[in-house]
Design an enzyme around this catalytic site. Structure first.
Site, PDB file in Angstrom:
ATOM      1  N   ARG A   1       0.799  -1.202   0.008  1.00 17.02           N
ATOM      2  CA  ARG A   1       0.043   0.019   0.041  1.00 17.02           C
ATOM      3  C   ARG A   1       0.813   1.232  -0.036  1.00 17.02           C
ATOM      4  O   ARG A   1       0.469   2.359  -0.590  1.00 17.02           O
ATOM      5  CB  ARG A   1      -1.051  -0.032   1.149  1.00 17.02           C
ATOM      6  CG  ARG A   1      -1.785   1.158   1.430  1.00 17.02           C
ATOM      7  CD  ARG A   1      -2.932   1.241   2.084  1.00 17.02           C
ATOM      8  NE  ARG A   1      -2.897   0.115   3.319  1.00 17.02           N
ATOM      9  CZ  ARG A   1      -2.353   0.695   4.530  1.00 17.02           C
ATOM     10  NH1 ARG A   1      -1.574   1.708   4.548  1.00 17.02           N
ATOM     11  NH2 ARG A   1      -2.170  -0.548   5.347  1.00 17.02           N
TER      12      ARG A   1
ATOM     13  N   ASP B   1      -8.845  19.816 -12.863  1.00 19.34           N
ATOM     14  CA  ASP B   1      -9.242  18.278 -13.225  1.00 19.34           C
ATOM     15  C   ASP B   1      -8.929  18.460 -14.862  1.00 19.34           C
ATOM     16  O   ASP B   1      -9.676  19.210 -15.739  1.00 19.34           O
ATOM     17  CB  ASP B   1     -10.751  18.080 -13.130  1.00 19.34           C
ATOM     18  CG  ASP B   1     -11.337  16.676 -13.526  1.00 19.34           C
ATOM     19  OD1 ASP B   1     -10.598  16.334 -14.386  1.00 19.34           O
ATOM     20  OD2 ASP B   1     -12.254  16.183 -13.127  1.00 19.34           O
TER      21      ASP B   1
HETATM   22  C1  LIG Z   1     -14.301  10.150 -15.359  1.00 19.01           C
HETATM   23  C2  LIG Z   1     -13.902  11.539 -14.861  1.00 19.01           C
HETATM   24  C3  LIG Z   1     -13.640  11.631 -13.451  1.00 19.01           C
HETATM   25  C4  LIG Z   1     -13.727  10.424 -12.584  1.00 19.01           C
HETATM   26  O1  LIG Z   1     -12.946   9.618 -12.783  1.00 19.01           O
HETATM   27  P1  LIG Z   1     -13.035   8.266 -12.442  1.00 19.01           P
HETATM   28  O2  LIG Z   1     -11.516   7.416 -12.946  1.00 19.01           O
HETATM   29  O3  LIG Z   1     -14.353   7.672 -13.107  1.00 19.01           O
HETATM   30  O4  LIG Z   1     -13.195   7.958 -11.002  1.00 19.01           O
HETATM   31  C5  LIG Z   1     -13.503  12.966 -12.979  1.00 19.01           C
HETATM   32  N1  LIG Z   1     -13.324  14.177 -13.793  1.00 19.01           N
HETATM   33  C6  LIG Z   1     -13.607  14.011 -15.115  1.00 19.01           C
HETATM   34  C7  LIG Z   1     -13.759  15.275 -15.843  1.00 19.01           C
HETATM   35  C8  LIG Z   1     -14.003  12.919 -15.745  1.00 19.01           C
HETATM   36  O5  LIG Z   1     -14.339  12.662 -16.820  1.00 19.01           O
END
Ligand SMILES: *Cc1c(COP(=O)(O)O)cnc(C)c1O
Length: 389
Positions: A46, A170
């Site tokens: 981990r 993001d």
């Molecule tokens: C898919 C997605 C997520 C979440 O990611 P996972 O790998 O599905 O947990 C977060 N932000 C955006 C913009 C996404 O497209």
């Protein structure tokens, strides 16, 4: 090192014990110590794993960062970043962010006293109306889902800095090939590597990248303490996917530009949302902060009904009807009934998310096949309608 070379070489060396050119999958939960406390830097799966280390270093390099921290999913990466906050801190984000991110804030972290605000940041100055000394994180997503809005990352960072708030981006929709938020002043970049980074629709994995020593130390501690770590096989597959990231995204962008233009001149199609169009409200910002305009497109139909959208989506042959994005294969989706069904219709309409809005994740198939596929599906919808009337 330039980007394409980094995807293949950054942080990656042949295995010292065998010379294996590909990073081995270290499928182990523990490591033998010579004497108590004397080990090779690896104690427990981990906390550390050599396959994961290589992926973390490679991802850091792709985002021009010093530290990469990987998680078992994109939302696990976000959850770890939110744990940098404490009760009473405030979180500000855009008003059309990923549904899972909204859910994480409202249904998990709200319980622990973290306040969230979701605002329009098409004009970055609007941040000044909401930010305060309580704001700990300004969370951006650009381009957004599914309306493809663009936020000026640099302008937001300048405002946030004056309040000592962290800016997290993001970067899932753009991928590190198109956009590097740390270079624009962001503190942390977050990725759902499930999408473009892995790119083959066979892994769920997340990552955070930063240049900040303190933040990195905290995130490694959270990774170890809360334990949402990716398995070694998923790290291996992601490393393998990354080797073609630049080629895949390049081709997807080329295909998307051609499809956006095709849709834009089609008489049965309504509005087409694509940051590459000169009349997109933040086209100039997109041009400045991205290398290309990405491979996500949304559009609605002139005859604006759920039935018509369903007809188009049921008749494509190569565009597969599915959630997710960023894979080599093209996908088609219906935000109103799929990804954004939980948002009330009136709120959806306010941001332009109509009942017939269709979202495309454009893959790397041959463009002639993709355009023909959409063309025949739209034609079937038009024909069905003319039979009814
Ligand atoms: C898919 C997605 C997520 C979440 O990611 P996972 O790998 O599905 O947990 C977060 N932000 C955006 C913009 C996404 O497209």
């Amino acid at each position: 090192m330039k980007f394409g070379t980094k995807t293949i070489h950054a942080g990656i060396k042949p295995d010292p014990s065998t010379g294996a050119i590909m990073t081995p999958i270290f499928q182990t939960s523990t490591y033998v110590q010579e004497e108590p406390g004397k080990h090779k830097g690896y104690e427990y799966g981990r906390s550390q794993n050599p396959t994961r280390d290589v992926l973390q270093n490679n991802l850091a390099a792709l985002e021009n960062g010093k530290y990469g921290i990987c998680f078992s999913s994109g939302v696990a990466a976000m959850d770890a970043i939110i744990r940098l906050m404490k009760t009473g801190d405030e979180f500000i984000s855009v008003n059309d962010l990923y549904g899972g991110s909204y859910r994480l804030m409202m249904q998990i972290h709200a319980k622990f006293g973290i306040q969230s605000k979701f605002i329009d940041l098409n004009n970055p100055e609007n941040l000044r109306n909401h930010i305060s000394s309580k704001t700990k994180i300004v969370w951006l997503e650009t381009p957004t889902n599914p309306m493809l809005n663009i936020t000026d990352i640099k302008a937001i960072c300048e405002i946030a800095k004056t309040y000592n708030a962290l800016v997290v981006v993001d970067n899932t929709f753009a991928s590190p090939y198109l956009q590097n938020p740390l270079d624009l002043g962001a503190d942390i970049v977050m990725h759902s590597a499930t999408k473009y980074i892995n790119g083959h629709s066979d892994v769920v994995l997340g990552a955070a990248v930063t240049n900040n020593d303190e933040i990195a130390k905290e995130l490694y501690f959270i990774q170890k303490s809360t334990g949402a770590v990716p398995g070694p096989q998923d790290c291996f597959l992601t490393l393998r996917g990354i080797k073609t990231l630049h080629i895949r995204v390049q081709r997807s962008c080329e295909n998307a530009a051609a499809i956006a233009n095709f849709l834009n001149q089609h008489p049965a199609i309504g509005k087409v949302y694509y940051p590459g169009f000169e009349d997109h409200p933040n086209h100039e910002i997109a041009k400045k902060q991205m290398k290309d305009f990405g491979a996500m497109i949304s559009f609605d139909l002139k005859e604006n009904t759920v039935e018509n959208a369903k007809s188009v989506m049921s008749n494509t042959k190569y565009f597969a009807l599915a959630e997710s994005l960023g894979g080599v294969e093209s996908l088609i989706g219906h935000p109103a009934t799929m990804t954004h069904a939980s948002i009330p219709k009136a709120d959806r309409l306010k941001v332009g998310l109509t009942d017939s809005l269709i979202r495309l994740s454009v893959g790397i198939e041959d463009i002639e096949d993709l355009i023909n596929d959409l063309d025949q599906a739209i034609k079937k919808m038009v024909d069905e309608n003319s039979r009814i009337f």
